[in-house]
Design a protein around this motif. Structure first.
Motif: not given
Length: 573
Positions: A96, A101, A127
């Motif tokens: 991540v 993001q 994702n």
């Protein structure tokens, strides 16, 4: 809180890999102990980090430093979820990234700013994380780069060596030097950004968790259950197993332990005065207190039960700036301590907990008031159909009962009317208290004689009516004899308290004739008997009075006898 959420998700998928992988969780342990356990791992094992660790002094360790310490000690590969671990000893994986993001969120924001309706923009469910790996760690654990997923990002991979002309090399070196400065600056900015982003992420996670906890607390309305949940949640926030809650008793002006956890589970009912120990001081000042050297504190509790406490944190529970209680948390393990961050977290949690406690108290008060109101309404309903003195039904109930019997299609109904003889004489002679006692005795006689066959009502000061459904003349005769028998038994048992009843009854055998006609017929029969026995009943009452006077005053009895003899002698002369 994030750790427990990720752990819960791992445990949900763990059964799918039960034939391949065994899961072990290390939580609440200092990093020094974790390093010892990591060194014992084998080449078939792997480590997966889902939260940060503390050292034995209770201090938080940065994620990068934690990864380097554990990776250097581990003979097994180390994995995690976030890209900021990469380059510090983690092998890699689908990581991540705050950058990816942010880019995904920015694209959606651009579409909205361009005028696109947010409702038409689909929710991003894929994702945006990328596969990223550390070449050095792949070499360390003999993992071939060819086995990685396509388009994987690889850091620390060595470049091929080529021979350049000297001027080209110089230019390249200068370019590289400038690039290195720029990259260093960028790395510094990225690292700072990541640190701020991580702090913001942790804060958002905490606020979201706090919101979930608050919603759960607000839905609990039973006070004891709510208090148990509050102290359990507070203990989880600071990684301890020991805690308690005091609540203020305004009537006694004392604080009382309402729930205890761990070491404090046996302290239920303990009380404190204002200013006594840490909790009493928090009650007085309304400010949180933290003592990481509790045994040396002047505010420690002298009770030997708490001799093992090493650190204590107490936070007030307030509503409208008024302290209603205290949340207390303790460590008994040496070396553990509460941080300023712990105090802030628990204090913010206590604000929500105090509101939930206030709501639960209000709910309990409303329950009590509703119960009292229900009892009052039941009493009013009872009094609307019952005589308050005897407990029998009243005239209102009799009217409704007669109307119900008028609706019957067949069958007979008997009515018996009883009038107490000499009630006024009893009231005038002995007082209304004795008259009330006479009425209650008559009501009990009628209950024992008639109530199993029908209903009894008191319709006036000295008049009682019994309605006997499905009763004929024989049943009424039996009821009449039963009343007379019990009345005689009472008079024999207590001759100084004489009872006399005039009784009349009638039977309605035709449903077409109103019950009021039957009632009048029974009433007439009662008055006939009353006229017939009025003189004898009066004489009996007078005899009762004479007996009572003679029992109370023997001189009066002798004086009356002498006076009677003298009157006779005077008449003869």
């Amino acid at each position: 809180v994030s750790y427990y959420a990720i752990r819960r998700e791992l445990m949900e998928i763990a059964p799918r890999f039960s034939n391949q992988v065994a899961f072990f969780f290390y939580e609440g342990e200092p990093i020094e102990d974790v390093v010892v356990k990591v060194k014992e791992m084998g080449p078939e094992d792997l480590l997966f980090f889902i939260s940060s660790l503390r050292n034995r002094q209770g201090e938080h360790i940065s994620f990068e430093e934690m990864m380097e310490i554990v990776s250097n000690a581990s003979p097994a590969p180390v994995y995690s979820l976030w890209d900021f671990f990469l380059g510090h000893g983690m092998v890699g994986g689908k990581l991540v990234s705050g950058v990816t993001q942010g880019e995904a969120a920015g694209k959606i924001a651009q579409r909205i700013l361009a005028g696109e309706d947010p409702k038409t923009i689909p929710v991003l469910r894929n994702n945006p994380a990328e596969y990223m790996f550390d070449y050095n760690q792949l070499q360390r654990f003999k993992i071939s780069p060819d086995s990685l997923p396509a388009n994987s990002i690889l850091i620390n991979k060595p470049q091929s060596v080529y021979t350049f002309e000297k001027p080209v090399v110089m230019i390249a070196a200068i370019t590289l030097a400038i690039a290195a400065v720029v990259v260093s600056f960028l790395l510094f900015m990225v690292k700072r950004w990541r640190r701020l982003n991580r702090k913001l992420y942790d804060e958002n996670e905490y606020l979201e968790s706090l919101h979930e906890v608050a919603c759960g607390l607000m839905n609990r309305l039973e006070l004891n259950s709510l208090l148990e949940s509050i102290v359990q949640r507070a203990a989880e926030m600071v990684n301890t197993k020991h805690g308690f809650i005091y609540l203020v008793n305004e009537e006694t002006d004392l604080m009382e332990v309402r729930v205890g956890l761990g070491l404090h589970s046996n302290t239920m009912g303990f009380t404190l005065r204002r200013g006594e120990s840490m909790s009493g001081q928090v009650w007085t000042d309304g400010q949180a207190l933290c003592e990481n050297n509790y045994q040396s504190s002047c505010l420690k509790t002298k009770n030997p039960l708490f001799s093992s406490v090493q650190a204590a944190l107490t936070v007030p529970l307030k509503t409208e700036e008024k302290v209603i209680g205290v949340i207390g948390l303790t460590f008994i393990e040496p070396g553990l301590a509460f941080s300023v961050r712990d105090m802030e977290v628990v204090a913010r949690f206590a604000e929500l907990a105090a509101i939930a406690i206030d709501n639960a108290k209000l709910y309990e008060q409303i329950k009590i008031e509703l119960h009292e109101r229900s009892k009052y309404e039941e009493k009013l309903h009872f009094l609307s159909f019952h005589d308050s003195m005897t407990g029998l039904f009243n005239r209102r109930y009799l009217d409704e009962e007669l109307r119900r019997q008028d609706q019957r299609q067949s069958g007979s109904v008997g009515i018996m009317i009883c009038d107490v003889d000499g009630l006024k004489f009893m009231n005038d002679t002995f007082g209304h208290e004795q008259g009330d006692k006479l009425l209650i005795t008559v009501a009990n006689i009628l209950r024992e004689s008639v109530q199993s066959s029908g209903t009894i009502t008191r319709v006036g000061g000295d008049e009682f009516v019994a309605v006997l459904p499905s009763a004929g003349r024989d049943e009424l005769e039996a009821a009449y004899r039963s009343v007379q028998k019990r009345m005689m038994q009472c008079n024999e048992h207590e001759p100084a308290f004489y009872i006399s009843l005039s009784i009349g009854y009638a039977v309605s055998e035709n449903p077409g004739i109103p019950m009021l006609e039957t009632y009048k017929q029974a009433d007439n029969n009662m008055y006939r008997e009353k006229l017939h026995r009025s003189q004898s009943a009066r004489n009996a009452m007078i005899q009762m009075v004479m007996q009572l006077l003679s029992v109370r005053d023997c001189i009066t009895e002798e004086h009356s006898g002498r006076m009677q003899n003298w009157v006779v002698e005077l008449a003869k002369h």
